[in-house]
Design an enzyme around this catalytic site. Structure first.
Site, PDB file in Angstrom:
ATOM      1  N   SER A 167       7.336   8.439  -3.320  1.00  0.00           N
ATOM      2  CA  SER A 167       6.900   9.205  -2.155  1.00  0.00           C
ATOM      3  C   SER A 167       7.971  10.188  -1.727  1.00  0.00           C
ATOM      4  O   SER A 167       7.740  11.015  -0.854  1.00  0.00           O
ATOM      5  CB  SER A 167       6.563   8.261  -0.998  1.00  0.00           C
ATOM      6  N   HIS A 188       0.396   9.616  -6.614  1.00  0.00           N
ATOM      7  CA  HIS A 188       0.843   9.030  -5.351  1.00  0.00           C
ATOM      8  C   HIS A 188      -0.321   8.387  -4.604  1.00  0.00           C
ATOM      9  O   HIS A 188      -1.228   9.086  -4.138  1.00  0.00           O
ATOM     10  CB  HIS A 188       1.519  10.125  -4.500  1.00  0.00           C
ATOM     11  N   GLU A 200      -2.689  11.591  -4.615  1.00  0.00           N
ATOM     12  CA  GLU A 200      -2.121  12.923  -4.855  1.00  0.00           C
ATOM     13  C   GLU A 200      -1.647  12.986  -6.308  1.00  0.00           C
ATOM     14  O   GLU A 200      -0.903  12.101  -6.751  1.00  0.00           O
ATOM     15  CB  GLU A 200      -0.926  13.168  -3.927  1.00  0.00           C
ATOM     16  N   ASN A 238       2.790  13.102   3.093  1.00  0.00           N
ATOM     17  CA  ASN A 238       4.059  12.742   3.742  1.00  0.00           C
ATOM     18  C   ASN A 238       4.771  13.950   4.358  1.00  0.00           C
ATOM     19  O   ASN A 238       5.482  13.816   5.351  1.00  0.00           O
ATOM     20  CB  ASN A 238       4.993  12.027   2.762  1.00  0.00           C
TER      21      ASN A 238
HETATM   22  N1  3HC Z   1      -7.529  -4.854   0.675  1.00  0.00           N
HETATM   23  C1  3HC Z   1      -8.840  -4.656   0.832  1.00  0.00           C
HETATM   24  N2  3HC Z   1      -9.370  -4.136   1.938  1.00  0.00           N
HETATM   25  C2  3HC Z   1      -8.543  -3.787   2.938  1.00  0.00           C
HETATM   26  C3  3HC Z   1      -7.169  -3.962   2.853  1.00  0.00           C
HETATM   27  C4  3HC Z   1      -6.659  -4.522   1.656  1.00  0.00           C
HETATM   28  N3  3HC Z   1      -5.364  -4.726   1.468  1.00  0.00           N
HETATM   29  N4  3HC Z   1      -6.608  -3.522   3.987  1.00  0.00           N
HETATM   30  C5  3HC Z   1      -7.591  -3.088   4.784  1.00  0.00           C
HETATM   31  N5  3HC Z   1      -8.753  -3.251   4.150  1.00  0.00           N
HETATM   32  C6  3HC Z   1     -10.060  -2.887   4.651  1.00  0.00           C
HETATM   33  C7  3HC Z   1     -10.672  -3.913   5.552  1.00  0.00           C
HETATM   34  O1  3HC Z   1     -11.293  -4.952   4.837  1.00  0.00           O
HETATM   35  C8  3HC Z   1     -11.697  -3.078   6.338  1.00  0.00           C
HETATM   36  O2  3HC Z   1     -12.846  -2.794   5.576  1.00  0.00           O
HETATM   37  P1  3HC Z   1     -14.244  -2.348   6.263  1.00  0.00           P
HETATM   38  O3  3HC Z   1     -13.977  -1.081   7.020  1.00  0.00           O
HETATM   39  O4  3HC Z   1     -15.134  -2.137   5.107  1.00  0.00           O
HETATM   40  O5  3HC Z   1     -14.601  -3.473   7.145  1.00  0.00           O
HETATM   41  C9  3HC Z   1     -10.964  -1.773   6.491  1.00  0.00           C
HETATM   42  O6  3HC Z   1      -9.930  -1.761   5.483  1.00  0.00           O
HETATM   43  C10 3HC Z   1     -10.335  -1.704   7.827  1.00  0.00           C
HETATM   44  O7  3HC Z   1      -9.489  -2.835   7.990  1.00  0.00           O
HETATM   45  P2  3HC Z   1      -9.473  -3.748   9.269  1.00  0.00           P
HETATM   46  O8  3HC Z   1     -10.816  -3.674   9.914  1.00  0.00           O
HETATM   47  O9  3HC Z   1      -8.943  -5.070   8.898  1.00  0.00           O
HETATM   48  O10 3HC Z   1      -8.366  -3.145  10.170  1.00  0.00           O
HETATM   49  P3  3HC Z   1      -8.295  -1.751  10.737  1.00  0.00           P
HETATM   50  O11 3HC Z   1      -9.617  -1.211  11.124  1.00  0.00           O
HETATM   51  O12 3HC Z   1      -7.230  -1.878  11.748  1.00  0.00           O
HETATM   52  O13 3HC Z   1      -7.759  -0.854   9.508  1.00  0.00           O
HETATM   53  C11 3HC Z   1      -6.172   0.105   8.108  1.00  0.00           C
HETATM   54  C12 3HC Z   1      -6.603  -1.147   8.833  1.00  0.00           C
HETATM   55  C13 3HC Z   1      -7.132   0.398   6.951  1.00  0.00           C
HETATM   56  C14 3HC Z   1      -4.784  -0.139   7.566  1.00  0.00           C
HETATM   57  C15 3HC Z   1      -6.234   1.299   9.129  1.00  0.00           C
HETATM   58  O14 3HC Z   1      -5.542   0.959  10.291  1.00  0.00           O
HETATM   59  C16 3HC Z   1      -5.674   2.573   8.588  1.00  0.00           C
HETATM   60  O15 3HC Z   1      -6.338   3.299   7.863  1.00  0.00           O
HETATM   61  N6  3HC Z   1      -4.396   2.858   8.966  1.00  0.00           N
HETATM   62  C17 3HC Z   1      -3.709   4.032   8.502  1.00  0.00           C
HETATM   63  C18 3HC Z   1      -3.131   3.749   7.145  1.00  0.00           C
HETATM   64  C19 3HC Z   1      -2.413   4.924   6.589  1.00  0.00           C
HETATM   65  O16 3HC Z   1      -2.269   5.959   7.205  1.00  0.00           O
HETATM   66  N7  3HC Z   1      -1.903   4.760   5.364  1.00  0.00           N
HETATM   67  C20 3HC Z   1      -1.117   5.748   4.714  1.00  0.00           C
HETATM   68  C21 3HC Z   1       0.313   5.512   5.006  1.00  0.00           C
HETATM   69  S1  3HC Z   1       1.358   6.695   4.238  1.00  0.00           S
HETATM   70  C22 3HC Z   1       1.574   6.109   2.703  1.00  0.00           C
HETATM   71  O17 3HC Z   1       1.111   5.064   2.308  1.00  0.00           O
HETATM   72  C23 3HC Z   1       2.392   6.954   1.813  1.00  0.00           C
HETATM   73  C24 3HC Z   1       3.708   6.315   1.472  1.00  0.00           C
HETATM   74  O18 3HC Z   1       4.303   7.129   0.496  1.00  0.00           O
HETATM   75  C25 3HC Z   1       4.640   6.167   2.637  1.00  0.00           C
END
Ligand code: 3HC
Length: 332
Positions: A167, A188, A200, A238
């Site tokens: 990243s 990514h 990406e 990012n």
């Molecule tokens: N495996 C399978 N399914 C998953 C999962 C996993 N590890 N984690 C979450 N889910 C699914 C849930 O089952 C749920 O599915 P549904 O909508 O079909 O019911 C859905 O994701 C939403 O999860 P939850 O209902 O349990 O919880 P939330 O609604 O709070 O969502 C989240 C959790 C998906 C993490 C949400 O908060 C989100 O999208 N957050 C932002 C995440 C983000 O921005 N990620 C990018 C970060 S930057 C990055 O990764 C780059 C790196 O280089 C730094």
């Protein structure tokens, strides 16, 4: 096996899944609507090796296996592989329950058929034998990644495509130790990999059209949506997300608003799934800090955007890395 690169061969974001509570998961097949060229690549990918069994590595392994690829997950020690398997099992169970609500047999068969596509290996070179695509999701250290790819360049199938899930590091720098920069790109993924639909694809100048098309094909088969970016700091997500997270920290550090209110504001006022402090803890404060420190050193991004934030530096210094360590901006 040489232990060359493997000093800390673990994927980033090794989170503690037992600490994460999620609602159930509804599996939704993804309709892809982008306009990528339909050129068929010469080498269709079937066997994938993923280096690193942390949250990102395990997530990539899972998504590939779920979509019919034969995948090998490689890490330096069995205990890391076991941790990766736990991450995969926990996620698959959620997906199975959603996909086959009242049908335990169908749940079981979905999990078993996915797991049957996954092999593991602690021998870094053997793990890549017969692989068509090698994806690296190990520690964010340029030298460590270069050492791995240099060895793999000598031992892997000469047609194998190499990809890094970095990243924060330039793909051109990682790839320059190999003699196959035409078969090298960034791939990514985003955390949590099974849920986030974006990948990406980072093209360096040398990435061939055939390699690029193969990667588009592979990401689509994984039911992800690919976007393409040049090898620039932070790529797309990012580059925009990290300065925003830092600005939120500066705002709270000035005392303009509490971290809770900033999170509430961005969720309810801007439709973000998580506020910036929740998201920072989720990504990992050490990961964020290493991205920003790297950019600052690199000097390619406006200094004001990457100015250090005392609170972030102090939390990392104290080992408070976010969800994975049990404490960051919040306590878990
Ligand atoms: N495996 C399978 N399914 C998953 C999962 C996993 N590890 N984690 C979450 N889910 C699914 C849930 O089952 C749920 O599915 P549904 O909508 O079909 O019911 C859905 O994701 C939403 O999860 P939850 O209902 O349990 O919880 P939330 O609604 O709070 O969502 C989240 C959790 C998906 C993490 C949400 O908060 C989100 O999208 N957050 C932002 C995440 C983000 O921005 N990620 C990018 C970060 S930057 C990055 O990764 C780059 C790196 O280089 C730094």
């Amino acid at each position: 096996m040489s232990q060359f690169v493997l000093s800390s061969f673990r994927g980033r974001l090794t989170n503690n899944v037992t600490k994460i509570t999620f609602k159930t998961f509804l599996f939704r097949p993804l309709l892809l609507s982008h306009n990528f060229s339909t050129t068929t690549p010469n080498n269709s990918i079937q066997n994938i090796t993923v280096y690193g069994s942390g949250l990102m590595g395990a997530g990539i392994v899972q998504v590939a296996a779920q979509n019919g690829f034969k995948v090998t997950m490689v890490d330096i020690e069995q205990k890391f592989i076991d941790r990766g398997k736990e991450i995969i099992n926990a996620s698959l169970k959620r997906i199975a329950k959603k996909q086959h609500k009242d049908d335990e047999n169908a749940q079981k068969s979905f999990i078993e058929s996915t797991l049957s596509n996954i092999k593991t290996n602690t021998d870094s070179l053997k793990g890549a034998e017969n692989s068509d695509l090698i994806i690296e999701a190990i520690v964010e250290n340029l030298q460590t990644k270069q050492n791995l790819f240099k060895k793999l360049d000598e031992s892997a199938n000469s047609n194998a495509i190499f990809a890094s899930n970095t990243s924060s590091l330039p793909i051109s720098e990682i790839s320059k130790v190999t003699k196959r920069q035409d078969k090298f790109a960034g791939l990514h993924f985003f955390n949590p990999v099974p849920q986030m639909k974006l990948v990406e694809i980072i093209k360096i100048n040398q990435t061939s059209e055939d390699t690029y098309q193969s990667l588009i094909e592979v990401t689509k088969k994984m039911q992800k949506t690919p976007v393409t970016c040049k090898d620039t700091p932070g790529f797309i997500v990012n580059r925009l997300l990290v300065p925003y997270l830092l600005e939120a920290m500066r705002l709270a550090e000035r005392g303009d608003a509490s971290i809770e209110d900033v999170d509430t504001a961005m969720k309810l006022g801007a439709g973000m799934p998580m506020g910036p402090f929740e998201l920072s803890d989720f990504v990992g404060l050490d990961t964020l800090k290493s991205i920003v420190d790297g950019w600052r050193k690199d000097g390619k991004i406006d200094a004001g955007l990457v100015a250090s934030v005392k609170k972030l530096d102090n939390l990392v210094k104290d080992g408070k890395l976010g969800r994975k360590s049990g404490e960051g901006f919040y306590t878990y």
